[in-house]
Design an enzyme around this catalytic site. Sequence first.
Site, PDB file in Angstrom:
ATOM      1  CG  HIS A 207       7.377  -4.193 -29.121  1.00 15.49           C
ATOM      2  ND1 HIS A 207       7.299  -3.229 -28.144  1.00 15.49           N
ATOM      3  CD2 HIS A 207       8.354  -5.051 -28.726  1.00 15.49           C
ATOM      4  CE1 HIS A 207       8.197  -3.476 -27.213  1.00 15.49           C
ATOM      5  NE2 HIS A 207       8.838  -4.578 -27.527  1.00 15.49           N
ATOM      6  NE  ARG A 208       7.035  -5.309 -23.106  1.00 12.69           N
ATOM      7  CZ  ARG A 208       8.291  -5.664 -22.811  1.00 12.69           C
ATOM      8  NH1 ARG A 208       8.682  -6.900 -23.008  1.00 12.69           N
ATOM      9  NH2 ARG A 208       9.128  -4.786 -22.314  1.00 12.69           N
TER      10      ARG A 208
END
Length: 367
Positions: A207-208
């Site tokens: 998700h980063r």
Amino acid sequence: MKIVSIVGARPQLVKLAPIASAFAETEHHHVIVHTGQHYDADMSDVFFSGLGIPQPDVHLGIGSGTHGAQTGRILGALDPVFEAEQPDWVLVYGDTNSTLAGALSAVKMHLPVAHLEAGLRSFNRRMPEEHNRVLTDHAADLLLAPTEEAMRHLATEGLARRSALVGDVMVDVCLQVRDAVVAAGDPPAGLPEGVDARTPYLLATLHRAENTDDPERLAALLDALAALPVPVALLAHPRLVARAAQHGLELERGAIRVGRPLPYAQMVAAVLGSTGVVTDSGGLQKEAYLLDRPCTTLRPETEWTETLADGWNHLVADPREIGVEAWTRIATRPAPDATRGTPYGDGRAARRVVEVLVERHPGKERR
């Protein structure tokens, strides 16, 4: 004593659970403010119900946006809340935009700020989380550090006098939930279709911003996951889903089976049922470590350096650079024979947090 907790994202809600429980055993007044930074039910609501957290006293409903816009909206919305509550402590958690906005709003109003999970450093200034945690530490009055390494970082930055080692509250909730999951003996629930809990699988999250915003990098990471020889249960964060759609990338292909983010107890059960974890999440790295599962972290660095000991966690910045065979060997490796240490504490960190807040209670004085 009145404490206002500022939370807004999934990892903060997990940290809030043991803190809320510890305050409930006292006579202190604990007010919960949810900024709404994470507003998807999978990332917010299920944690209040699943972890027994009291419903927020205030919900700001901020929603998504660019980092600057989101932080600014939270700042503006918190000012009247603090003006009305006048707490003895404002407690902020972790490294999100809600963390930074809560700290800035409070210090502008001369309210004492305590930062839970202080002192973590990736030394990667391209990460928004790194900016948030460094700025929050230097603004806060009390730095509640989870590890000795975090204490060393704070001392190096001249913040030792404001710091206190309390341990990691994530250990409190992780071990408690683990014991309940093991006692129940039920197979993992909520895994993506096509993942059989009776056979080996890897659990993955991604998700980063540094992994999802660049379409070429995201495509390469998905290709690497898809090429693995065992099913990969990819619990798709809303950011990943949005970026994949934006870049025209298919998530479900090869070994990848896509599912939704899980409530915390189901996530713990899914990690326990897996043969290993692949992630870019700081929290999941640590949870894999606590749950005795090898972790492969899709980043060049980690704040949780203790997890690297004895090969429990392995950093892979770019699977393309090490080749398919090496990538497969690392991602599917068995758990190390070495016994884990206990660098994150003994599961009683939340009680220590309350004790330290009482000990360093600033009274009616304001800076």
